[in-house]
Design an enzyme around this catalytic site. Structure first.
Site, PDB file in Angstrom:
ATOM      1  N   ASP A  40       0.939  -1.179   0.126  1.00  0.00           N
ATOM      2  CA  ASP A  40      -0.022   0.023   0.060  1.00  0.00           C
ATOM      3  C   ASP A  40       0.905   1.136  -0.054  1.00  0.00           C
ATOM      4  OD1 ASP A  40      -2.199  -1.998   1.842  1.00  0.00           O
ATOM      5  OD2 ASP A  40      -2.809  -0.966   0.256  1.00  0.00           O
ATOM      6  N   GLY A 149      -6.108   5.101   3.338  1.00  0.00           N
ATOM      7  CA  GLY A 149      -5.192   5.777   3.969  1.00  0.00           C
ATOM      8  C   GLY A 149      -4.609   5.033   5.090  1.00  0.00           C
ATOM      9  N   ASP A 182     -11.205  -4.221  -0.870  1.00  0.00           N
ATOM     10  CA  ASP A 182      -9.907  -3.912   0.206  1.00  0.00           C
ATOM     11  C   ASP A 182     -10.257  -3.037   1.136  1.00  0.00           C
ATOM     12  OD1 ASP A 182      -6.680  -2.129  -0.499  1.00  0.00           O
ATOM     13  OD2 ASP A 182      -7.665  -3.111   1.365  1.00  0.00           O
ATOM     14  N   GLY A 184     -11.286  -3.296   5.633  1.00  0.00           N
ATOM     15  CA  GLY A 184     -11.953  -3.690   6.774  1.00  0.00           C
ATOM     16  C   GLY A 184     -12.722  -5.228   6.591  1.00  0.00           C
TER      17      GLY A 184
HETATM   18  C1  DX5 Z   1      -6.293   1.631   2.226  1.00  0.00           C
HETATM   19  C2  DX5 Z   1      -5.208   0.350   2.351  1.00  0.00           C
HETATM   20  C3  DX5 Z   1      -5.931  -0.739   3.536  1.00  0.00           C
HETATM   21  C4  DX5 Z   1      -5.118  -2.095   3.506  1.00  0.00           C
HETATM   22  C5  DX5 Z   1      -5.808  -3.117   4.191  1.00  0.00           C
HETATM   23  O1  DX5 Z   1      -6.618   2.403   3.354  1.00  0.00           O
HETATM   24  O2  DX5 Z   1      -5.368  -0.148   1.216  1.00  0.00           O
HETATM   25  O3  DX5 Z   1      -7.092  -0.957   3.102  1.00  0.00           O
HETATM   26  O4  DX5 Z   1      -5.220  -2.453   2.071  1.00  0.00           O
HETATM   27  O5  DX5 Z   1      -6.413  -2.461   5.548  1.00  0.00           O
HETATM   28  P1  DX5 Z   1      -7.318  -3.546   6.573  1.00  0.00           P
HETATM   29  O6  DX5 Z   1      -6.520  -3.414   7.683  1.00  0.00           O
HETATM   30  O7  DX5 Z   1      -8.598  -2.853   6.766  1.00  0.00           O
HETATM   31  O8  DX5 Z   1      -7.441  -4.929   5.945  1.00  0.00           O
END
Ligand code: DX5
Length: 225
Positions: A40, A149, A182, A184
């Site tokens: 990311d 973010g 992607d 939560g």
């Molecule tokens: C955007 C990022 C997150 C990350 C996964 O903020 O792209 O979504 O990939 O995050 P979680 O911890 O929600 O799986």
């Protein structure tokens, strides 16, 4: 070891919430079960956070054969496409909101020119109709279920209907594009996401912030649909 080829969906593990003081160990924990690793990339302008960039892609490429998705949450992505590809990215995902539609199409074509998969990401408040014309040009559509973010945010429930809507369009028009989701994602919503038509789950904190990373990634890789 899960027999990955028999699964009906794929798992992309986001390293955003991994322990960076032991990054190689963190990668080894998920390797047997992850189909992709999502990196990311955040620039502090397109999203209100700064994460990491090309050196991390190079470092991870040197220690694993798992395909890498570079999720570019940055302004002016076209400036960095070749650098992320040269660093070892197998897929480049740009945000629809980061550029004009004309520029988006040019960037997608440039990514494909390098023989790398091209993904387009859309934020939760971007209407589906805005991106349907791109579907035939991309390999995957990343539907954000949080505003990008940060890891560990709360899943936005309207995402389920957005997935179903895109799935109907893709299946009706027989477009060869994968739906990736992607943000939560956890073991309480993953099954419903897959039933709604998701092809690739992106999971970060539900794996790396769990009490047992190996157990968590194994669970996410073996969900019965
Ligand atoms: C955007 C990022 C997150 C990350 C996964 O903020 O792209 O979504 O990939 O995050 P979680 O911890 O929600 O799986």
């Amino acid at each position: 070891m899960v027999n990955k080829k028999d699964k009906t969906y794929e798992l992309s593990v986001s390293i955003l919430d991994a322990d960076f003081t032991h990054l190689e160990d963190e990668i080894r924990k998920i390797e047997p079960y992850a189909d992709f690793i999502q990196i990311d990339v955040m620039d502090g302008h397109f999203v209100p956070n700064i994460s990491f960039g090309i050196p991390i892609v190079k470092a991870i490429k040197n220690i694993t054969d798992i395909p890498l998705e570079a999720h570019l949450m940055i302004q002016k992505p076209q400036r960095y496409i070749k650098d992320f590809i040269d660093a070892g990215s197998n897929c480049i995902i740009i945000h629809y909101e980061s550029e004009s539609s004309i520029e988006i199409l040019n960037i997608i074509k440039e990514i494909k020119k390098y023989g790398v998969e091209a993904g387009l990401a859309i934020n939760p408040d971007t209407p589906i109709k805005n991106i349907t014309n791109f579907l035939k040009n991309i390999d995957l559509l990343l539907i954000m279920s949080v505003f990008p973010g940060f890891g560990g945010q709360k899943f936005i429930k309207k995402t389920y209907e957005r997935i179903r809507k895109i799935r109907r369009i893709i299946d009706t028009e027989d477009i060869k594009v994968k739906i990736e989701v992607d943000g939560g994602i956890n073991l309480n919503n993953a099954h419903k996401l897959l039933k709604a038509g998701t092809d690739i789950l992106v999971v970060g904190s539900a794996i790396y912030k769990s009490s047992d990373t190996e157990e968590a990634v194994k669970n996410f890789s073996s969900i019965e649909i």
